[in-house]
Write an enzyme that holds these catalytic residues in place. Structure first.
Site, PDB file in Angstrom:
ATOM      1  N   ARG A 314       0.837  -0.978   0.634  1.00  0.00           N
ATOM      2  CA  ARG A 314      -0.648   0.210  -0.091  1.00  0.00           C
ATOM      3  C   ARG A 314       0.807   1.137   0.153  1.00  0.00           C
ATOM      4  O   ARG A 314       0.348   1.874  -1.208  1.00  0.00           O
ATOM      5  CB  ARG A 314      -0.980   0.282   1.552  1.00  0.00           C
ATOM      6  CG  ARG A 314      -1.910  -1.260   1.333  1.00  0.00           C
ATOM      7  CD  ARG A 314      -2.767  -0.986   1.886  1.00  0.00           C
ATOM      8  NE  ARG A 314      -3.593  -0.038   2.089  1.00  0.00           N
ATOM      9  CZ  ARG A 314      -4.037   1.388   2.733  1.00  0.00           C
ATOM     10  NH1 ARG A 314      -2.783   1.442   3.670  1.00  0.00           N
ATOM     11  NH2 ARG A 314      -4.502   2.348   2.111  1.00  0.00           N
ATOM     12  N   CYS A 345      15.191  -4.781  -3.471  1.00  0.00           N
ATOM     13  CA  CYS A 345      15.433  -4.094  -4.261  1.00  0.00           C
ATOM     14  C   CYS A 345      14.573  -3.210  -5.471  1.00  0.00           C
ATOM     15  O   CYS A 345      14.825  -3.824  -6.585  1.00  0.00           O
ATOM     16  CB  CYS A 345      16.436  -5.030  -5.288  1.00  0.00           C
ATOM     17  SG  CYS A 345      17.348  -5.593  -4.177  1.00  0.00           S
ATOM     18  N   GLU A 346      14.130  -2.152  -4.448  1.00  0.00           N
ATOM     19  CA  GLU A 346      13.035  -0.728  -5.321  1.00  0.00           C
ATOM     20  C   GLU A 346      13.705  -0.276  -3.975  1.00  0.00           C
ATOM     21  O   GLU A 346      12.987  -0.023  -3.360  1.00  0.00           O
ATOM     22  CB  GLU A 346      11.822  -1.481  -5.567  1.00  0.00           C
ATOM     23  CG  GLU A 346      11.259  -2.435  -6.413  1.00  0.00           C
ATOM     24  CD  GLU A 346      11.541  -2.376  -8.059  1.00  0.00           C
ATOM     25  OE1 GLU A 346      11.540  -1.365  -8.077  1.00  0.00           O
ATOM     26  OE2 GLU A 346      11.343  -3.549  -8.300  1.00  0.00           O
TER      27      GLU A 346
END
Ligand SMILES: *Cc1c(COP(=O)(O)O)cnc(C)c1O
Length: 417
Positions: A314, A345-346
């Site tokens: 969310r 990994c973002e």
């Protein structure tokens, strides 16, 4: 009000300490409170007093079988948006005959299964869907009950991704198109016209959009009556908001009082169905997570936890704010501002930004209001098993969904020869 409260600086779910759950089950893990779930369902049910009504819990908000089973025991109906959700309702002991099937993309097999189980009503959203339902009902020698979802063209004043009642949304039909469907449906031997449906969006914190939508719906009901097409209920959808931060959403009784006043002032006393999801389960769950690292940065400090966007999307998806609190409050640790981030990994992998927290490595945090649109949206991105889910019941807790195993993540994958 929910049942996640501090006792002696330690966060509890009802009478169980979250530390105890973390030690037994591991983290990340979702924790639900039975007392909170029941309290919220009952708040809706009680609001109606003796007005004829039905509460069809929106399964997509949280479809855990233990939750569906609890609501079944309270006498709830269900609002589903897929054949998979129907299977869950049945598996949880829910009654298909109290189930409403919503959604724009119902597939052949889903409609067939729903008809075989004699669900209460299809809320249809297109001309093609009426034809498809009629054809399948004919092949099964059944009569399908339908409502048409009207798009009342009102602004729900919520996040664009969860606003559904505007003319440019994919949901519902304009009254002009809907009337044609009703006329066609009323002459079809395999279709029974039952009601009028709408759902204007989610996380609504004001009553005005509801009032406006109800007015349009009542105009439409009057139009149907004039054309000699009677209905037996109005389905007003879900959408009532919860407090994530500083919102002050109306209570279920304020919500119903407003609708009832409107119905009465226009001389209507049709039974009402509502489909609340978030307002029932949202504040009945938290996401429990452990702090892996404290990383002081040049610009921001990072609190790196073991829950990520794959577990709770969310914040990344809707820029949603969810309160994050320490499981153990301590004066010994200095409060600092942290971005609470996960291991994925973002850069979108955050649970909260610039949060004042007194934390250290190995400590635990709870992300509040994680009962709705949380576990159901989790994924295996980065080959991460989805978290365990636990339900607390007084001084007991039960694992209601086991953490996925690593092996299960590649079951069903195959090499080519
Ligand atoms: C999502 C949805 C609901 C539930 O919405 P909440 O905001 O969770 O109450 C109800 N009805 C329909 C048709 C929906 O798509």
């Amino acid at each position: 009000m929910d049942h996640f409260q501090y006792k002696d600086n330690q966060l509890f779910a009802e009478q169980v300490s979250l530390d105890e759950i973390a030690e037994c089950v591991g983290t990340p893990c979702y924790v639900y409170s039975r007392a909170t779930l029941e309290r919220h369902w009952n708040a809706f049910n009680d609001a109606f007093e003796d007005y004829p009504h039905r509460i069809c819990y929106a399964v997509k908000a949280n479809s855990n079988l233990a939750i569906l089973n609890l609501f079944t025991r309270l006498g709830s109906g269900f609002d589903i948006v897929s054949g998979g959700e129907l299977r869950r309702v049945i598996k949880a002991g829910g009654d298909p005959k109290k189930t409403i099937f919503s959604g724009v993309g119902k597939q052949e097999w889903e409609i067939r299964e729903a008809l075989e189980h004699d669900i209460d009503c299809f809320n249809i959203e297109s001309e093609g869907e009426l034809q498809r339902i009629s054809r399948i009902a004919q092949s099964l020698d059944k009569i399908a009950s339908i409502s048409v979802r009207i798009n009342p063209d009102v602004d729900a004043k919520t996040h664009p991704y969860i606003s559904t009642g505007l003319r440019d949304n994919k949901f519902g039909l304009t009254p002009e198109r809907a009337i044609k469907i009703y006329e066609q449906a009323s002459t079809d031997r395999h279709i029974r016209v039952r009601g009028v449906a709408c759902h204007i969006g989610s996380q609504l914190t004001e009553l005005t959009p509801y009032k406006d939508a109800l007015d349009r719906i009542l105009d439409f009901v009057d139009l149907l009556e004039n054309r000699g097409i009677p209905i037996d209920h109005i389905d007003f959808g879900g959408g009532l908001g919860v407090r994530y931060h500083s919102e002050k959403p109306p209570t279920p009784s304020q919500y119903w009082a407003t609708l009832k006043e409107r119905l009465e002032s226009r001389g209507h006393n049709l039974p009402v169905t509502i489909e609340p999801g978030r307002a029932i389960v949202g504040n009945a769950g938290i996401l429990l997570t452990t702090i892996n690292y404290i990383k002081e940065g040049e610009v921001s400090n990072f609190c790196v936890v073991d829950a990520g966007m794959n577990d709770l999307i969310r914040p990344a998806l809707y820029q949603a704010y969810q309160e994050i609190v320490e499981v153990n409050q301590s004066d010994r640790i200095v409060k600092k501002s942290y971005d609470v981030v996960g291991p994925v990994c973002e850069s979108a992998d955050f649970l909260g930004k610039q949060r004042e927290l007194a934390v250290e490595e190995g400590g635990r945090l709870a992300v509040r209001t994680s009962g709705a649109y949380a576990a159901v949206m989790s994924s295996n991105y980065n080959a991460r098993p989805r978290p365990a889910e636990v339900m607390v019941d007084g001084d007991q807790f039960h694992v209601v969904k086991e953490r996925e195993t690593l092996e299960s993540l590649y079951e069903g994958e195959h090499f080519i020869p």
